[in-house]
Design a protein around this motif. Structure first.
Motif, PDB file in Angstrom:
ATOM      1  N   ASP A  71     -36.283  56.854  -1.233  1.00 35.10           N
ATOM      2  CA  ASP A  71     -36.277  55.398  -1.280  1.00 35.10           C
ATOM      3  C   ASP A  71     -35.474  54.940  -2.499  1.00 35.10           C
ATOM      4  O   ASP A  71     -34.928  55.751  -3.233  1.00 35.10           O
ATOM      5  CB  ASP A  71     -37.700  54.826  -1.284  1.00 35.10           C
ATOM      6  CG  ASP A  71     -38.514  55.242  -2.498  1.00 35.10           C
ATOM      7  OD1 ASP A  71     -37.922  55.467  -3.582  1.00 35.10           O
ATOM      8  OD2 ASP A  71     -39.738  55.329  -2.376  1.00 35.10           O
ATOM      9  N   SER A  72     -35.430  53.632  -2.703  1.00 34.27           N
ATOM     10  CA  SER A  72     -34.556  53.072  -3.739  1.00 34.27           C
ATOM     11  C   SER A  72     -35.038  53.322  -5.162  1.00 34.27           C
ATOM     12  O   SER A  72     -34.341  52.971  -6.111  1.00 34.27           O
ATOM     13  CB  SER A  72     -34.368  51.575  -3.516  1.00 34.27           C
ATOM     14  OG  SER A  72     -35.598  50.893  -3.620  1.00 34.27           O
TER      15      SER A  72
ATOM     16  N   ALA B 184     -28.035  53.645   2.591  1.00 38.06           N
ATOM     17  CA  ALA B 184     -29.388  53.145   2.832  1.00 38.06           C
ATOM     18  C   ALA B 184     -29.385  52.272   4.081  1.00 38.06           C
ATOM     19  O   ALA B 184     -28.329  51.813   4.532  1.00 38.06           O
ATOM     20  CB  ALA B 184     -29.877  52.350   1.629  1.00 38.06           C
TER      21      ALA B 184
ATOM     22  N   CYS C 107     -24.374  58.510  -1.227  1.00 39.10           N
ATOM     23  CA  CYS C 107     -25.611  57.843  -0.842  1.00 39.10           C
ATOM     24  C   CYS C 107     -25.348  56.777   0.215  1.00 39.10           C
ATOM     25  O   CYS C 107     -24.204  56.378   0.454  1.00 39.10           O
ATOM     26  CB  CYS C 107     -26.284  57.185  -2.047  1.00 39.10           C
ATOM     27  SG  CYS C 107     -25.337  55.831  -2.795  1.00 39.10           S
TER      28      CYS C 107
ATOM     29  N   LYS D 154     -31.898  48.987   5.831  1.00 39.63           N
ATOM     30  CA  LYS D 154     -33.058  48.119   5.706  1.00 39.63           C
ATOM     31  C   LYS D 154     -33.133  47.257   6.958  1.00 39.63           C
ATOM     32  O   LYS D 154     -32.110  46.935   7.580  1.00 39.63           O
ATOM     33  CB  LYS D 154     -33.008  47.267   4.440  1.00 39.63           C
ATOM     34  CG  LYS D 154     -31.950  46.211   4.408  1.00 39.63           C
ATOM     35  CD  LYS D 154     -32.087  45.390   3.135  1.00 39.63           C
ATOM     36  CE  LYS D 154     -31.193  44.175   3.195  1.00 39.63           C
ATOM     37  NZ  LYS D 154     -31.390  43.283   2.073  1.00 39.63           N
TER      38      LYS D 154
ATOM     39  N   HIS E  21     -35.549  53.143   2.821  1.00 42.96           N
ATOM     40  CA  HIS E  21     -34.857  54.198   3.559  1.00 42.96           C
ATOM     41  C   HIS E  21     -33.493  54.489   2.931  1.00 42.96           C
ATOM     42  O   HIS E  21     -32.516  53.798   3.199  1.00 42.96           O
ATOM     43  CB  HIS E  21     -34.699  53.787   5.022  1.00 42.96           C
ATOM     44  CG  HIS E  21     -35.990  53.396   5.658  1.00 42.96           C
ATOM     45  ND1 HIS E  21     -36.394  52.094   5.763  1.00 42.96           N
ATOM     46  CD2 HIS E  21     -36.986  54.141   6.182  1.00 42.96           C
ATOM     47  CE1 HIS E  21     -37.576  52.051   6.355  1.00 42.96           C
ATOM     48  NE2 HIS E  21     -37.966  53.282   6.602  1.00 42.96           N
ATOM     49  N   VAL E  22     -33.469  55.522   2.095  1.00 43.66           N
ATOM     50  CA  VAL E  22     -32.272  55.922   1.356  1.00 43.66           C
ATOM     51  C   VAL E  22     -31.962  57.373   1.688  1.00 43.66           C
ATOM     52  O   VAL E  22     -32.868  58.203   1.796  1.00 43.66           O
ATOM     53  CB  VAL E  22     -32.500  55.762  -0.166  1.00 43.66           C
ATOM     54  CG1 VAL E  22     -31.384  56.416  -0.971  1.00 43.66           C
ATOM     55  CG2 VAL E  22     -32.638  54.283  -0.527  1.00 43.66           C
TER      56      VAL E  22
END
Length: 149
Positions: free
Chosen positions: A8-9, A62, A60, A64, A47-48
């Motif tokens: 996660d973030s 992500a 990376c 959302k 959600h990363v």
């Protein structure tokens, strides 16, 4: 060897990569950076995906939730020295898989016309251009994409 993880973030490697991404975007976007930056906060992203090579975080991305059927792809970035190795494609595929696992039907995203590498990635990955959505609806330097998952 490439290792992909979901997190996660709050992950420190994600935070570090996003700072580098923001620095790159500040140069590319110029005067428009403050406008885009307001939509790119990473607080509360659940959600990363991170990619590692030899235990070094090098890319990376992500997702959302945007609406009931769509996840929005955010914060895609690969360190310069690791570009051209397919990491962004691997991250994107993992984000699409996660989207599907969460019972969302599609991924949407916005990128800037000053980011030709991103545009090429999304087209190569099967994304189609859609009308600019939400806060990007009237933004001429934005281009939006969608892909069914």
């Amino acid at each position: 060897m490439i290792k992909i993880i979901r997190t996660d973030s709050n992950h420190p490697d994600f935070i570090r990569l996003v700072k580098l991404l923001d620095g790159d975007l500040a140069i590319r976007d110029g005067e428009d950076h403050a406008f885009y930056a307001q939509f790119n906060k990473i607080d509360h992203i659940k959600h990363v995906v991170l990619a590692y090579i030899d235990n070094k975080a090098c890319a990376c991305g992500a997702i959302k939730a945007y609406d009931k059927s769509s996840m929005e792809v955010k914060r895609m970035y690969t360190l310069n020295e690791f570009r051209g190795q397919g990491l962004a494609s691997k991250i994107l595929k993992e984000l699409e898989l996660w989207t599907s696992e969460l019972d969302y039907q599609k991924c949407i995203l916005e990128t800037g016309i000053k980011q030709p590498e991103a545009i090429a990635l999304y087209k190569k990955s099967g994304y189609v251009i859609i009308p600019n959505y939400g806060q990007y609806a009237e933004v001429e330097d934005s281009i939006c994409f969608m892909k069914q998952t």
